[in-house]
Scaffold this active site. Structure first.
Site, PDB file in Angstrom:
ATOM      1  CE1 TYR A  95      -3.032  -3.027   0.474  1.00 55.95           C
ATOM      2  CE2 TYR A  95      -3.447  -2.346   2.733  1.00 55.95           C
ATOM      3  CZ  TYR A  95      -3.679  -3.208   1.683  1.00 55.95           C
ATOM      4  OH  TYR A  95      -4.565  -4.245   1.839  1.00 55.95           O
ATOM      5  CE  LYS A  99      -3.304  -7.197   3.968  1.00 55.14           C
ATOM      6  NZ  LYS A  99      -3.334  -5.820   4.493  1.00 55.14           N
ATOM      7  CG  HIS A 128      -0.641  -8.167  -0.097  1.00 59.02           C
ATOM      8  ND1 HIS A 128      -0.288  -6.849   0.025  1.00 59.02           N
ATOM      9  CD2 HIS A 128      -1.966  -8.157  -0.382  1.00 59.02           C
ATOM     10  CE1 HIS A 128      -1.349  -6.080  -0.165  1.00 59.02           C
ATOM     11  NE2 HIS A 128      -2.378  -6.854  -0.432  1.00 59.02           N
TER      12      HIS A 128
END
Length: 294
Positions: free
Chosen positions: A53, A82, A115
């Site tokens: 992210y 993750k 992830h």
């Protein structure tokens, strides 16, 4: 089912995890930091991020400030991150995780997930995560976006069972086969994209329920997921919506209304394996990196 914002579930390793938390996907660092502070101030005790992210540093700063501002301790908040797709593999996972802890300004995370199941690497990644788990640097380990084939393969090679599988889950994408498998093996399902974008939020049947219960369609969906015993991490970058997403404990959907939403499943995924590089990356998706946006 009597629930509140403090409600937790027990993972298969005995760790307690809040049933509702805050997600920060598609938030830059400054926005993520502010969202985390708002969430903690309004009673949230679970935060979900990822290296992919590009906002672990922001989450770490928001967590640090939010704990201080609200008289909380690190152990009061359940923090998930993750393993980045590009870091997968045994040694690379271990090395990259130290940087993740540094960005998050913590000595441990409560949950570390793979992830995405990068072909040929996720079992070695899992071995590294088991090492981190046994060392106490992570309190629990799990996966994200694992279909049945990959989840079954991981289970055959793992010495530590995943505690959960984070999947796209909402009224129009209910992952019935994966939820059944997870329920059978005492693995929790956690929802990303829990509101299903416009397809679910604008569904006429859900709108009727919103009118019936005097709630928003988003609140109806979140309440349904909680009653389905799915861990839920709605994302918002506005304090008003962060508050609204947690305002789902003063009503309960009837069994008939839960069944009605169950019937809306059309297996509509917004994103899946074909979009990623190990399958040719036809969607041109690029992994993010952590940096403070100027």
């Amino acid at each position: 089912m009597k629930l509140n914002l403090d409600s937790t579930i027990t993972l298969n390793n005995g760790i307690e995890m809040p049933l509702l938390g805050l997600g920060v996907w598609k938030s830059d660092n400054q926005t993520a930091a502010q969202s985390v502070k708002w969430a903690l101030a309004n009673g949230y005790r679970a935060i979900d991020t990822a290296k992919q992210y590009g906002n672990e540093a922001g989450v770490g700063e928001g967590l640090k400030q939010g704990l201080a501002e609200n008289g909380l301790k690190r152990e009061d908040v359940f923090l998930t991150t993750k393993v980045f797709n590009g870091d997968q593999g045994y040694e690379s996972t271990l090395k990259a995780f130290e940087g993740q802890l540094e960005r998050l300004q913590t000595s441990y995370v409560d949950l570390l997930l793979i992830h995405w199941p990068v072909n040929g690497k996720y079992n070695e990644t899992w071995k590294a995560m088991e090492k981190l788990y046994h060392e106490g640097k992570v309190r629990s380990i799990g996966v994200s976006n694992f279909n049945l084939d990959r989840l079954t393969d991981l289970m055959e090679h793992a010495s530590v069972k995943p505690v959960l599988n984070q999947m796209e889950f909402n009224p129009v994408e209910q992952e019935k086969d994966i939820k059944d498998y997870c329920d059978k093996h005492h693995i929790w399902l956690e929802a990303w994209s829990p509101l299903g974008h416009g397809d679910a939020l604008n569904d006429p049947a859900i709108q009727k329920l919103a009118d019936k219960y005097n709630k928003s369609t988003a609140q109806i969906i979140l309440r349904w997921e909680l009653q389905r015993e799915v861990i839920t991490i709605p994302k918002s970058t506005h304090e008003e919506y962060i508050k609204q997403n947690a305002d789902v404990y003063d009503f309960e959907l009837s069994d008939e209304d839960v069944a009605l939403i169950n019937s809306l499943d059309i297996d509509k995924r917004s994103l899946w394996y074909g979009a990623f590089s190990w399958n040719g990356n036809p969607a041109g998706i690029v992994d993010a990196v952590d940096e403070w946006n100027k």
